[in-house]
Design a protein around this motif. Structure first.
Motif, PDB file in Angstrom:
ATOM      1  N   GLU A 109      76.480 -25.600 -83.796  1.00 37.00           N
ATOM      2  CA  GLU A 109      75.606 -24.682 -83.093  1.00 37.00           C
ATOM      3  C   GLU A 109      74.527 -25.402 -82.308  1.00 37.00           C
ATOM      4  O   GLU A 109      73.958 -24.832 -81.377  1.00 37.00           O
ATOM      5  CB  GLU A 109      74.951 -23.706 -84.092  1.00 37.00           C
ATOM      6  N   SER A 110      74.191 -26.641 -82.680  1.00 35.12           N
ATOM      7  CA  SER A 110      73.114 -27.352 -82.017  1.00 35.12           C
ATOM      8  C   SER A 110      73.504 -27.810 -80.621  1.00 35.12           C
ATOM      9  O   SER A 110      72.642 -28.123 -79.816  1.00 35.12           O
ATOM     10  CB  SER A 110      72.682 -28.555 -82.864  1.00 35.12           C
ATOM     11  N   TYR A 111      74.803 -27.855 -80.323  1.00 38.62           N
ATOM     12  CA  TYR A 111      75.191 -28.292 -78.986  1.00 38.62           C
ATOM     13  C   TYR A 111      74.943 -27.155 -78.000  1.00 38.62           C
ATOM     14  O   TYR A 111      75.282 -25.999 -78.281  1.00 38.62           O
ATOM     15  CB  TYR A 111      76.653 -28.736 -78.935  1.00 38.62           C
ATOM     16  N   PRO A 112      74.350 -27.435 -76.856  1.00 38.24           N
ATOM     17  CA  PRO A 112      73.849 -26.355 -75.986  1.00 38.24           C
ATOM     18  C   PRO A 112      74.907 -25.609 -75.185  1.00 38.24           C
ATOM     19  O   PRO A 112      74.555 -24.683 -74.452  1.00 38.24           O
ATOM     20  CB  PRO A 112      72.889 -27.105 -75.050  1.00 38.24           C
ATOM     21  N   ILE A 113      76.165 -26.012 -75.283  1.00 35.78           N
ATOM     22  CA  ILE A 113      77.205 -25.361 -74.492  1.00 35.78           C
ATOM     23  C   ILE A 113      78.252 -24.760 -75.423  1.00 35.78           C
ATOM     24  O   ILE A 113      78.703 -25.411 -76.378  1.00 35.78           O
ATOM     25  CB  ILE A 113      77.877 -26.364 -73.531  1.00 35.78           C
ATOM     26  N   GLY A 114      78.652 -23.533 -75.153  1.00 38.58           N
ATOM     27  CA  GLY A 114      79.753 -22.924 -75.869  1.00 38.58           C
ATOM     28  C   GLY A 114      79.329 -22.068 -77.042  1.00 38.58           C
ATOM     29  O   GLY A 114      78.150 -21.990 -77.404  1.00 38.58           O
ATOM     30  N   THR A 115      80.336 -21.417 -77.638  1.00 36.37           N
ATOM     31  CA  THR A 115      80.154 -20.570 -78.806  1.00 36.37           C
ATOM     32  C   THR A 115      80.693 -21.293 -80.022  1.00 36.37           C
ATOM     33  O   THR A 115      81.833 -21.767 -79.992  1.00 36.37           O
ATOM     34  CB  THR A 115      80.904 -19.237 -78.631  1.00 36.37           C
ATOM     35  N   PRO A 116      79.901 -21.432 -81.077  1.00 37.69           N
ATOM     36  CA  PRO A 116      80.367 -22.153 -82.261  1.00 37.69           C
ATOM     37  C   PRO A 116      81.711 -21.621 -82.761  1.00 37.69           C
ATOM     38  O   PRO A 116      81.915 -20.405 -82.883  1.00 37.69           O
ATOM     39  CB  PRO A 116      79.258 -21.906 -83.285  1.00 37.69           C
ATOM     40  N   GLY A 117      82.625 -22.532 -83.023  1.00 39.84           N
ATOM     41  CA  GLY A 117      83.934 -22.166 -83.544  1.00 39.84           C
ATOM     42  C   GLY A 117      84.939 -21.761 -82.491  1.00 39.84           C
ATOM     43  O   GLY A 117      86.105 -21.507 -82.820  1.00 39.84           O
ATOM     44  N   THR A 118      84.538 -21.735 -81.225  1.00 44.55           N
ATOM     45  CA  THR A 118      85.435 -21.326 -80.142  1.00 44.55           C
ATOM     46  C   THR A 118      85.602 -22.471 -79.144  1.00 44.55           C
ATOM     47  O   THR A 118      84.605 -22.951 -78.594  1.00 44.55           O
ATOM     48  CB  THR A 118      84.876 -20.098 -79.403  1.00 44.55           C
ATOM     49  N   PRO A 119      86.813 -22.920 -78.904  1.00 42.12           N
ATOM     50  CA  PRO A 119      87.014 -23.987 -77.916  1.00 42.12           C
ATOM     51  C   PRO A 119      86.534 -23.572 -76.532  1.00 42.12           C
ATOM     52  O   PRO A 119      86.552 -22.388 -76.176  1.00 42.12           O
ATOM     53  CB  PRO A 119      88.539 -24.187 -77.928  1.00 42.12           C
ATOM     54  N   TRP A 120      86.118 -24.548 -75.767  1.00 38.63           N
ATOM     55  CA  TRP A 120      85.639 -24.281 -74.419  1.00 38.63           C
ATOM     56  C   TRP A 120      86.753 -23.754 -73.530  1.00 38.63           C
ATOM     57  O   TRP A 120      87.917 -24.159 -73.627  1.00 38.63           O
ATOM     58  CB  TRP A 120      85.098 -25.556 -73.778  1.00 38.63           C
ATOM     59  N   GLY A 176      85.781 -26.488 -80.539  1.00 37.30           N
ATOM     60  CA  GLY A 176      85.504 -25.385 -81.443  1.00 37.30           C
ATOM     61  C   GLY A 176      85.558 -25.772 -82.905  1.00 37.30           C
ATOM     62  O   GLY A 176      85.909 -24.963 -83.768  1.00 37.30           O
ATOM     63  N   LYS A 177      85.152 -27.008 -83.201  1.00 36.42           N
ATOM     64  CA  LYS A 177      85.194 -27.517 -84.572  1.00 36.42           C
ATOM     65  C   LYS A 177      83.787 -27.878 -85.044  1.00 36.42           C
ATOM     66  O   LYS A 177      82.896 -28.117 -84.225  1.00 36.42           O
ATOM     67  CB  LYS A 177      86.100 -28.753 -84.655  1.00 36.42           C
ATOM     68  N   PRO A 178      83.574 -27.944 -86.348  1.00 38.39           N
ATOM     69  CA  PRO A 178      82.264 -28.380 -86.841  1.00 38.39           C
ATOM     70  C   PRO A 178      82.057 -29.861 -86.601  1.00 38.39           C
ATOM     71  O   PRO A 178      83.013 -30.652 -86.659  1.00 38.39           O
ATOM     72  CB  PRO A 178      82.319 -28.056 -88.340  1.00 38.39           C
ATOM     73  N   PHE A 179      80.829 -30.229 -86.324  1.00 40.09           N
ATOM     74  CA  PHE A 179      80.486 -31.638 -86.167  1.00 40.09           C
ATOM     75  C   PHE A 179      80.202 -32.250 -87.525  1.00 40.09           C
ATOM     76  O   PHE A 179      79.358 -31.763 -88.269  1.00 40.09           O
ATOM     77  CB  PHE A 179      79.267 -31.797 -85.257  1.00 40.09           C
ATOM     78  N   GLU A 180      80.923 -33.321 -87.842  1.00 43.34           N
ATOM     79  CA  GLU A 180      80.726 -34.036 -89.099  1.00 43.34           C
ATOM     80  C   GLU A 180      80.116 -35.392 -88.786  1.00 43.34           C
ATOM     81  O   GLU A 180      80.777 -36.257 -88.218  1.00 43.34           O
ATOM     82  CB  GLU A 180      82.054 -34.192 -89.839  1.00 43.34           C
TER      83      GLU A 180
END
Length: 313
Positions: A6-17, A193-197
């Protein structure tokens, strides 16, 4: 950066661009340095001593980028080929300038013993923007396969397709930087659309061998040469470097062809990806360039001694 996607400013969390997110990402990119003045001008100065050719061109909007390669002037069909690539990831600066430094300072030492082919800046659009991806938000170093979505990768594959079976050594010069964790891996997670680890950035030089055809003696010869000019990245508490098990000091392995990595594009018996850490407090940009050049020299010396003398006498 926050470890959540969610911290990345582009896109919807969990949804590929989709196209809209890629366009927004592209709108945020700006040129920060000049391919023409920092790379093409250096190549031009080498033209008096080496053959220089344009092997392709990138067209991104109104911008045009010639893709340039440097060849041995004394090219002979009876000699094996050494392939050097840099700047597959445009932000990895010493990959580009280490390759050019090797050509300028060391390449002529091998005249008459090998044919040398160098593509010092595979991704010039990304070089100017200090970025990992191309203008389409595609990683060229996961795109070396049939029907490649990256013209940078496709052009390089076309360049080497007629000599791939004669390449005895391929060195692909890279860096691992702090921005891998602060920008590029978070962007990758958001794009897909994946979580950042989060992970740890290794402090030092290391190599990536081919897990499908490992060459431990070759890799260690390169490590031993580089440690004279730069420090080698240690394994972390888990015995890993960047999430991969350390198989020998300063060496990890990837399945190069499966991942579509640049180092997989020929049938060279000796191939490796170098990784330099330019953000270390123990290294300067010049030391990083030197480490890349030393790695190339050590690799060629090993190939000449072990492989070439046996098969190309």
């Amino acid at each position: 950066m926050n470890t959540a996607t969610e911290s990345y400013p582009i896109g919807t969390p969990g949804t590929p661009w989709g196209d809209e997110e890629r366009a927004e990402w592209l709108s945020r990119q700006s040129s920060k340095r000049s391919y023409e003045s920092e790379v093409l001008s250096v190549i031009e100065r080498l033209r008096s001593r080496f053959d220089v050719e344009q092997y392709g061109r990138l067209d991104y909007g109104t911008e045009r980028y010639p893709l340039m390669a440097i060849r041995s002037r004394d090219w002979r069909d009876d000699l094996p080929v050494v392939l050097i690539t840099g700047g597959v990831h445009g932000y990895e600066t010493s990959g580009v300038h280490g390759a050019l430094q090797f050509v300028d300072q060391h390449a002529e030492d091998y005249a008459g013993r090998i044919n040398l082919l160098v593509a010092p800046c595979v991704s010039p659009w990304a070089y100017e923007r200090i970025h990992r991806w191309n203008a389409n938000a595609v990683d060229p170093n996961r795109s070396f396969h049939q029907n490649s979505p990256a013209e940078e990768s496709a052009a390089l594959m076309r360049l080497v397709e007629t000599i791939g079976d004669r390449v005895v050594l391929h060195m692909d010069l890279h860096e691992t930087t702090d921005t891998d964790e602060t920008e590029f891996r978070p962007a990758l997670a958001a794009r897909d659309g994946k979580p950042f680890e989060p992970g740890d950035i290794p402090d030092g030089f290391y190599l990536v061998d081919d897990s499908e055809s490992p060459q431990p003696g070759f890799q260690q010869a390169v490590i031993e040469a580089v440690e004279q000019v730069a420090h080698i990245a240690p394994a972390d508490a888990n015995g890993e470097i960047f999430g991969s098990p350390v198989v020998a000091r300063g060496v990890i392995q990837y399945p190069l062809k499966e991942l579509g990595l640049c180092a997989s594009i020929t049938n060279a018996p000796y191939k490796t990806t170098t990784e330099v850490y330019p953000d270390s407090s123990r290294a300067t940009s010049e030391q990083c360039n030197v480490a890349q050049a030393v790695a190339v020299c050590a690799a060629i010396d090993y190939a000449l001694e072990v492989e070439v003398e046996c098969h190309y006498k």
